[in-house]
Enzyme design. Structure first.
Site, PDB file in Angstrom:
ATOM      1  N   LYS A 192     -50.277 105.320 -42.693  1.00  0.00           N
ATOM      2  CA  LYS A 192     -51.330 106.349 -42.782  1.00  0.00           C
ATOM      3  C   LYS A 192     -50.866 107.557 -41.990  1.00  0.00           C
ATOM      4  O   LYS A 192     -50.078 107.436 -41.051  1.00  0.00           O
ATOM      5  CB  LYS A 192     -52.644 105.827 -42.180  1.00  0.00           C
ATOM      6  CG  LYS A 192     -53.864 106.505 -42.730  1.00  0.00           C
ATOM      7  CD  LYS A 192     -54.264 105.905 -44.064  1.00  0.00           C
ATOM      8  CE  LYS A 192     -55.503 106.544 -44.637  1.00  0.00           C
ATOM      9  NZ  LYS A 192     -56.013 105.757 -45.772  1.00  0.00           N
TER      10      LYS A 192
HETATM   11  P1  NAD Z   1     -63.544 113.126 -48.866  1.00  0.00           P
HETATM   12  O1  NAD Z   1     -63.014 114.096 -47.902  1.00  0.00           O
HETATM   13  O2  NAD Z   1     -63.359 113.389 -50.308  1.00  0.00           O
HETATM   14  O3  NAD Z   1     -65.104 112.883 -48.613  1.00  0.00           O
HETATM   15  C1  NAD Z   1     -65.604 112.559 -47.354  1.00  0.00           C
HETATM   16  C2  NAD Z   1     -67.108 112.627 -47.413  1.00  0.00           C
HETATM   17  O4  NAD Z   1     -67.636 112.191 -46.168  1.00  0.00           O
HETATM   18  C3  NAD Z   1     -67.633 114.055 -47.642  1.00  0.00           C
HETATM   19  O5  NAD Z   1     -68.721 114.044 -48.526  1.00  0.00           O
HETATM   20  C4  NAD Z   1     -68.076 114.457 -46.250  1.00  0.00           C
HETATM   21  O6  NAD Z   1     -69.095 115.445 -46.260  1.00  0.00           O
HETATM   22  C5  NAD Z   1     -68.600 113.123 -45.748  1.00  0.00           C
HETATM   23  N1  NAD Z   1     -68.766 113.149 -44.300  1.00  0.00           N
HETATM   24  C6  NAD Z   1     -67.900 113.666 -43.376  1.00  0.00           C
HETATM   25  N2  NAD Z   1     -68.461 113.648 -42.166  1.00  0.00           N
HETATM   26  C7  NAD Z   1     -69.683 113.100 -42.340  1.00  0.00           C
HETATM   27  C8  NAD Z   1     -70.752 112.839 -41.471  1.00  0.00           C
HETATM   28  N3  NAD Z   1     -70.661 113.185 -40.177  1.00  0.00           N
HETATM   29  N4  NAD Z   1     -71.864 112.236 -41.975  1.00  0.00           N
HETATM   30  C9  NAD Z   1     -71.965 111.917 -43.293  1.00  0.00           C
HETATM   31  N5  NAD Z   1     -70.986 112.172 -44.177  1.00  0.00           N
HETATM   32  C10 NAD Z   1     -69.871 112.748 -43.686  1.00  0.00           C
HETATM   33  O7  NAD Z   1     -62.899 111.721 -48.453  1.00  0.00           O
HETATM   34  P2  NAD Z   1     -62.714 110.431 -49.359  1.00  0.00           P
HETATM   35  O8  NAD Z   1     -61.340 110.454 -49.900  1.00  0.00           O
HETATM   36  O9  NAD Z   1     -63.888 110.272 -50.258  1.00  0.00           O
HETATM   37  O10 NAD Z   1     -62.728 109.286 -48.244  1.00  0.00           O
HETATM   38  C11 NAD Z   1     -63.939 108.701 -47.778  1.00  0.00           C
HETATM   39  C12 NAD Z   1     -63.633 107.353 -47.166  1.00  0.00           C
HETATM   40  O11 NAD Z   1     -62.996 106.517 -48.131  1.00  0.00           O
HETATM   41  C13 NAD Z   1     -62.672 107.378 -45.972  1.00  0.00           C
HETATM   42  O12 NAD Z   1     -62.999 106.327 -45.101  1.00  0.00           O
HETATM   43  C14 NAD Z   1     -61.328 107.098 -46.615  1.00  0.00           C
HETATM   44  O13 NAD Z   1     -60.380 106.592 -45.697  1.00  0.00           O
HETATM   45  C15 NAD Z   1     -61.746 106.060 -47.628  1.00  0.00           C
HETATM   46  N6  NAD Z   1     -60.800 105.855 -48.719  1.00  0.00           N
HETATM   47  C16 NAD Z   1     -60.420 106.888 -49.509  1.00  0.00           C
HETATM   48  C17 NAD Z   1     -59.536 106.656 -50.559  1.00  0.00           C
HETATM   49  C18 NAD Z   1     -59.132 107.726 -51.522  1.00  0.00           C
HETATM   50  O14 NAD Z   1     -58.480 107.395 -52.518  1.00  0.00           O
HETATM   51  N7  NAD Z   1     -59.507 108.980 -51.329  1.00  0.00           N
HETATM   52  C19 NAD Z   1     -59.029 105.364 -50.754  1.00  0.00           C
HETATM   53  C20 NAD Z   1     -59.462 104.322 -49.945  1.00  0.00           C
HETATM   54  C21 NAD Z   1     -60.367 104.590 -48.933  1.00  0.00           C
END
Ligand code: NAD
Length: 420
Positions: free
Chosen positions: A106
């Site tokens: 990561k």
């Molecule tokens: P992203 O940046 O697209 O979205 C993140 C979301 O979280 C946004 O809507 C943001 O406003 C919200 N957020 C941030 N701070 C916040 C707060 N204080 N309170 C409430 N909401 C809040 O990110 P993503 O890619 O959707 O990732 C989200 C989660 O999923 C993370 O834990 C990431 O590690 C995990 N994840 C992502 C992927 C991927 O393919 N993108 C894969 C596996 C896991």
């Protein structure tokens, strides 16, 4: 939302619990309890006003016993070495559970991307890629999107990496990064893959529990890539979305929120705040929403000693990485709430990243049916492996998932031995 402890403490706790129960080989345990490489780079980038600013970045390569290091890159002001270490470790487990030939890694930059222009973000991304240099590579360590990074950022990483290669070698290196725009060698279906995988796992759970998704209610924390796709794909079951929270606030509507309409609003307004077809609520009310399913899809440690007692759901399906801390886990178990753990539930992203990597290597282009059907098969097989471990060891789902991963890695280390 509050973020309390050092998230890596949760990872260590999960690891030790699973290793004790399965009696992990003592030498393998030593190897898997730490990361192989931890790279910290402070690098400069030029801002639009001509000033130079220094950024702190990380890439943690946890383990590559099963294949090249693999894991996303996060841009967030709270990124630190412990967070990246935790996320890299979970990637090792995730790729082992899904049985794909990758290790775990990561990366992240400590930055609030909303404070920078597009051209500044491009220069920061390119300079980060340059700083990582040969620490990433198509057969060595392959980044992908995570929080606040997206296909455009992957395109800049690709272009920078290729620009540093001799021209005659560039064509065979497109798989240095996944989650690229489709026109640049990305896979169809990668953008929705994590949300899609989450929904496939929820469907599998519903089948096992004779639970009707068509009449169920759910709420989602985080409305970015994972949360918005999970919500939009749950809509295909006619499940009712009651509440959503993102960094701009939380909203609620007892009659349901249309995920597609909210998505269009959130893109336009850079968040869900003041969405006119729902009322704004506070964080405590959001976490207290009475529903069948809660999908956390934002950041870590959201389900904890303060918030877990508020949850009034049957199932938590972890779209985010590490949304539940160790206190939260205990409380969910005491309350009898089912849990589909992150390393299983959100693995769809890395699985379709694997498909993208394979397509690039083979100069192939798969259609969405092929991607989705292969993804569903892998998610179902992974679910079945974890369920078998739940039954065999009489443990909770998170511990079982970790046991599946550690067992697979143990076999590899025992078969290969430790050099010299
Ligand atoms: P992203 O940046 O697209 O979205 C993140 C979301 O979280 C946004 O809507 C943001 O406003 C919200 N957020 C941030 N701070 C916040 C707060 N204080 N309170 C409430 N909401 C809040 O990110 P993503 O890619 O959707 O990732 C989200 C989660 O999923 C993370 O834990 C990431 O590690 C995990 N994840 C992502 C992927 C991927 O393919 N993108 C894969 C596996 C896991």
């Amino acid at each position: 939302m509050t973020i309390k402890k050092n998230v890596y403490e949760n990872t260590v706790h999960q690891f030790n619990k699973a290793a004790d129960i399965m009696k992990l080989d003592a030498d393998v345990r030593k190897i898997l309890s730490c990361s192989t490489n931890e790279i910290t780079v402070n690098f400069p980038a030029i801002m639009d006003d001509g000033q130079v600013r220094i950024f702190t970045s990380y890439r943690v390569q946890h383990n590559n016993a099963l294949g090249p290091y693999k894991g996303g890159i996060r841009y967030h002001p709270r990124v630190d070495i412990n967070e990246v270490r935790a996320l890299a470790t979970w990637m090792t487990w995730k790729t082992a559970i899904t049985d794909i030939p990758f290790g775990g890694a990561k990366g992240g930059i400590k930055i609030d991307p909303s404070e920078y222009s597009i051209s500044e973000l491009e220069r920061i991304t390119r300079r980060y890629t340059f700083a990582l240099g040969s620490n990433i590579g198509p057969e060595y360590d392959i980044p992908a999107p995570d929080v606040n990074t997206n296909p455009q950022i992957m395109a800049w990483i690709l272009d920078t990496y290729l620009s540093m290669m001799p021209p005659q070698e560039r064509q065979r290196c497109y798989h240095v990064v996944t989650g690229k725009p489709v026109e640049l060698g990305g896979s169809i279906g990668r953008n929705k893959a994590t949300g899609q995988g989450t929904v496939f796992i929820i469907e599998r759970w519903a089948k096992d529990h004779d639970f009707d998704l068509n009449s169920c209610t759910y709420f989602v924390q985080g409305f970015g890539n994972v949360g918005s796709w999970a919500a939009r794909l749950m809509k295909l079951h006619s499940s009712k979305l009651l509440a959503v929270e993102d960094a701009t606030g939380a909203i609620f509507n007892q009659d349901g929120i249309d995920p597609d309409d909210l998505y269009a609003y959130a893109i336009k307004h850079r968040g869900i705040s003041d969405y006119p077809k729902a009322k704004m609520i506070d964080h405590k009310s959001f976490m207290s929403t009475t529903a069948d399913i809660f999908i956390p899809a934002a950041l870590e440690n959201q389900i904890n000693a303060d918030t877990a007692p508020l949850l009034d759901v049957k199932l938590v399906a972890e779209g985010a990485n590490g949304p539940t801390d160790t206190d939260g886990d205990t409380i969910l178990q005491e309350k009898g709430i089912n849990l589909l753990p992150d390393v299983l539930c959100n693995a769809g992203g890395v699985v379709v990243s694997y498909f993208e990597w394979l397509q690039n290597k083979r100069s192939e282009f798969w259609d969405l049916d092929e991607v989705d059907s292969k993804l569903r098969r892998i998610m179902n097989n992974s679910y079945a492996r974890v369920l078998d471990a739940v039954d065999a060891y009489h443990v909770d789902w998170r511990t079982a998932a970790c046991i599946v991963a550690l067992s697979r890695l143990e076999k590899v280390y025992k078969g290969r031995g430790i050099f010299p």
